[in-house]
Motif scaffolding. Sequence first.
Motif, PDB file in Angstrom:
ATOM      1  N   LEU A 325       0.837  -1.194   0.000  1.00 54.45           N
ATOM      2  CA  LEU A 325       0.000   0.000   0.000  1.00 54.45           C
ATOM      3  C   LEU A 325       0.879   1.253   0.000  1.00 54.45           C
ATOM      4  O   LEU A 325       1.786   1.381   0.824  1.00 54.45           O
ATOM      5  N   VAL A 326       0.625   2.159  -0.943  1.00 53.14           N
ATOM      6  CA  VAL A 326       1.309   3.446  -1.021  1.00 53.14           C
ATOM      7  C   VAL A 326       0.260   4.528  -0.797  1.00 53.14           C
ATOM      8  O   VAL A 326      -0.719   4.614  -1.558  1.00 53.14           O
ATOM      9  N   LEU A 327       0.432   5.342   0.247  1.00 51.88           N
ATOM     10  CA  LEU A 327      -0.550   6.361   0.603  1.00 51.88           C
ATOM     11  C   LEU A 327       0.028   7.755   0.395  1.00 51.88           C
ATOM     12  O   LEU A 327       1.164   8.026   0.800  1.00 51.88           O
ATOM     13  N   VAL A 328      -0.765   8.629  -0.230  1.00 53.98           N
ATOM     14  CA  VAL A 328      -0.382  10.028  -0.414  1.00 53.98           C
ATOM     15  C   VAL A 328      -1.367  10.871   0.389  1.00 53.98           C
ATOM     16  O   VAL A 328      -2.584  10.707   0.258  1.00 53.98           O
ATOM     17  N   LYS A 412      -6.449  -5.485   2.575  1.00 49.51           N
ATOM     18  CA  LYS A 412      -6.513  -6.891   2.169  1.00 49.51           C
ATOM     19  C   LYS A 412      -5.934  -7.074   0.767  1.00 49.51           C
ATOM     20  O   LYS A 412      -5.187  -8.037   0.515  1.00 49.51           O
ATOM     21  N   ALA A 413      -6.256  -6.158  -0.143  1.00 48.38           N
ATOM     22  CA  ALA A 413      -5.725  -6.243  -1.508  1.00 48.38           C
ATOM     23  C   ALA A 413      -4.207  -6.112  -1.506  1.00 48.38           C
ATOM     24  O   ALA A 413      -3.500  -6.822  -2.238  1.00 48.38           O
ATOM     25  N   ALA A 414      -3.690  -5.189  -0.671  1.00 46.88           N
ATOM     26  CA  ALA A 414      -2.243  -4.984  -0.599  1.00 46.88           C
ATOM     27  C   ALA A 414      -1.539  -6.205  -0.026  1.00 46.88           C
ATOM     28  O   ALA A 414      -0.384  -6.477  -0.364  1.00 46.88           O
ATOM     29  N   ILE A 446      -1.479  -2.973   9.446  1.00 47.50           N
ATOM     30  CA  ILE A 446      -0.816  -1.780   8.893  1.00 47.50           C
ATOM     31  C   ILE A 446       0.638  -2.093   8.558  1.00 47.50           C
ATOM     32  O   ILE A 446       1.122  -1.802   7.457  1.00 47.50           O
ATOM     33  N   VAL A 447       1.359  -2.716   9.512  1.00 48.33           N
ATOM     34  CA  VAL A 447       2.788  -2.966   9.288  1.00 48.33           C
ATOM     35  C   VAL A 447       3.017  -4.001   8.200  1.00 48.33           C
ATOM     36  O   VAL A 447       4.078  -4.023   7.563  1.00 48.33           O
ATOM     37  N   SER A 448       2.038  -4.866   7.934  1.00 55.22           N
ATOM     38  CA  SER A 448       2.219  -5.896   6.915  1.00 55.22           C
ATOM     39  C   SER A 448       1.762  -5.451   5.535  1.00 55.22           C
ATOM     40  O   SER A 448       1.950  -6.181   4.558  1.00 55.22           O
ATOM     41  N   MET A 515       8.022   8.886   3.532  1.00 56.05           N
ATOM     42  CA  MET A 515       8.342   8.055   4.703  1.00 56.05           C
ATOM     43  C   MET A 515       8.102   6.573   4.436  1.00 56.05           C
ATOM     44  O   MET A 515       6.970   6.097   4.437  1.00 56.05           O
ATOM     45  N   PRO A 516       9.173   5.809   4.198  1.00 56.25           N
ATOM     46  CA  PRO A 516       9.025   4.348   4.177  1.00 56.25           C
ATOM     47  C   PRO A 516       8.921   3.837   5.610  1.00 56.25           C
ATOM     48  O   PRO A 516       9.298   4.534   6.559  1.00 56.25           O
ATOM     49  N   LEU A 517       8.414   2.642   5.783  1.00 49.51           N
ATOM     50  CA  LEU A 517       8.277   2.091   7.124  1.00 49.51           C
ATOM     51  C   LEU A 517       9.491   1.229   7.462  1.00 49.51           C
ATOM     52  O   LEU A 517       9.635   0.117   6.948  1.00 49.51           O
TER      53      LEU A 517
END
Length: 570
Positions: A325-328, A412-414, A446-448, A515-517
């Motif tokens: 997942l990439v969030l803007v 779920k898709a990610a 979230i972390v996965s 910000m990457p995790l």
Amino acid sequence: MATAQSEIQFGGLPRCLVEENLLTEDDAKKHIKAAQQQKSPLISYLVSNKIVDSKTIATFASIEFGVPFFDLDAIDHESLPVSLVSEKLIRQHHALPLFKRDNKLYLAVSDPTNFRAQDDIKFHTRLNTEIILVEEDKLLTTIEQSLDAADTTMTDLLDEDLDNLAIMGGDDEPDADDNALDLDDAPIVRYVNKILLDAIKKGVSDIHLEPFEKNFRIRYRGDGILYEAASPPSNISSRIISRIKVMSKMDIAERRVPQDGRIKMILSKNRSIDFRVNSCPTLFGEKIVLRILDPTSAQIGIDKLGFEVEQQKLFIDAINKPYGLVLVTGPTGSGKTVSLYTGLNMLNSVGRNISTAEDPVEITVEGINQVNMRPKAGLTFATTLRAFLRQDPDIIMVGEIRDLETAEIAVKAAQTGHLVLSTLHTNDAPQTLNRLVQMGIPPFNIVSSVNLIMAQRLGRRLCEHCKTAVEYPDEVLLSNGFKESDLGTIKMFRPMGCDHCNEGYKGRVGIYQVMPLSEKMRTLILEGGNTLELAEQAKADGVNDLRESGLEKIRQGITSLDEINRITIE
């Protein structure tokens, strides 16, 4: 066994760059492979990633291959004979017609070994071709400016065709009633068309038509700032508003509730502009706001958005992952859609199934399956996402994650092998993680699933024609976030204003927090860290916040301290 990198064979310009010690052989192979993966010409890749300076390549190649070198700054873009060659060929071969002499067409190229461009253009134009070497970055800019100037023919439209512009409503069908207007309405038609065309010509993003008790005001939003463009007589306000409602297929008899519509204005055979229209009843009549949706805004290329080198690399790496997942994130009007579509354009290929769910679709792109949300008909983000997952998707873009149901399906898709891109309305990247938790997404999900979070703003660029150097006391610089090392070395500018700009600014540039995790960030999320702790961890991971990214734009002379103070928090 030989590695894939060692199996790459190369010659031509890359070989020459290696022989001149501008690249090592291993680096050359690595960059060739990366450029192929991004479907980018090698020189474009080298220049955009600041591996080799464009002028260095051009100067060296000119001497090595015996091709004359030309500075594109010295030419009038509007005088270039771009009509001799199709836009498709110009973009495909990265070659721009400079001038024609008798039966010979001179082409500006950045790669002297691009023989296919010469052959294809010679075949299609039936003219002999000869190449002239130019700098890669200037070639990119000139191609865009020249094609834009050749395509819009704006001056002719403004002067001669205000009555006869091709206008379509929300259903993309020509308005049959437009040709049967009363003679009394013709001046209104012409005036409204001029308002729209003036706005396009000035590059504004929104048009506001506002009725008041004693006057009627028309304002444009340019570079993020509203300013008054016209003040027609208040007694014709209702006719102007009715005309726009007719154009956008709204109900002109309904004035008590807000309405939405859409207008398509066809400027030429190659360019059309969409307007998203909304009406809202106010005390003295209906206010109309038109959002200008220009498809070319998503084709400016990632190098023009404003990323720093490391930020751009992080973004490209994230969208090239097979899943996640990439969030803007950012407020309305911060350029989130353009950033996402720039990424989608880089990924758009025959081998990928890309689908988007948007409310509404703002930019149409060939090769991408785009769906407009219709909540009244039951077509929501959640139902559309479920449908996408049954359509063998590779990449999914969700216009906005607004609720838990949409967030759960996106996560779920990610997690199940799909790349998902979406937006959220939060102030910065760390806050986005807490927003997902508050929505109800468990921290372990979230972390996965989340690969990258990118917060952004749009800041106005200083006009290159009139910006003026300015000095601030050291205490002012330090209080605004600059470092001790900046004192005495930084050169800053302020806006002045001239005929080329709007109050000293022209155009906008993105300010980013990418910000990457990291593993420490993921651990902190699982431990229930708050926004402040997440922000401190991001800083420890070397992630610049929006303020620091803005200060870097000041150091580069791109914008002013006042502008960064306007769009970021100290």
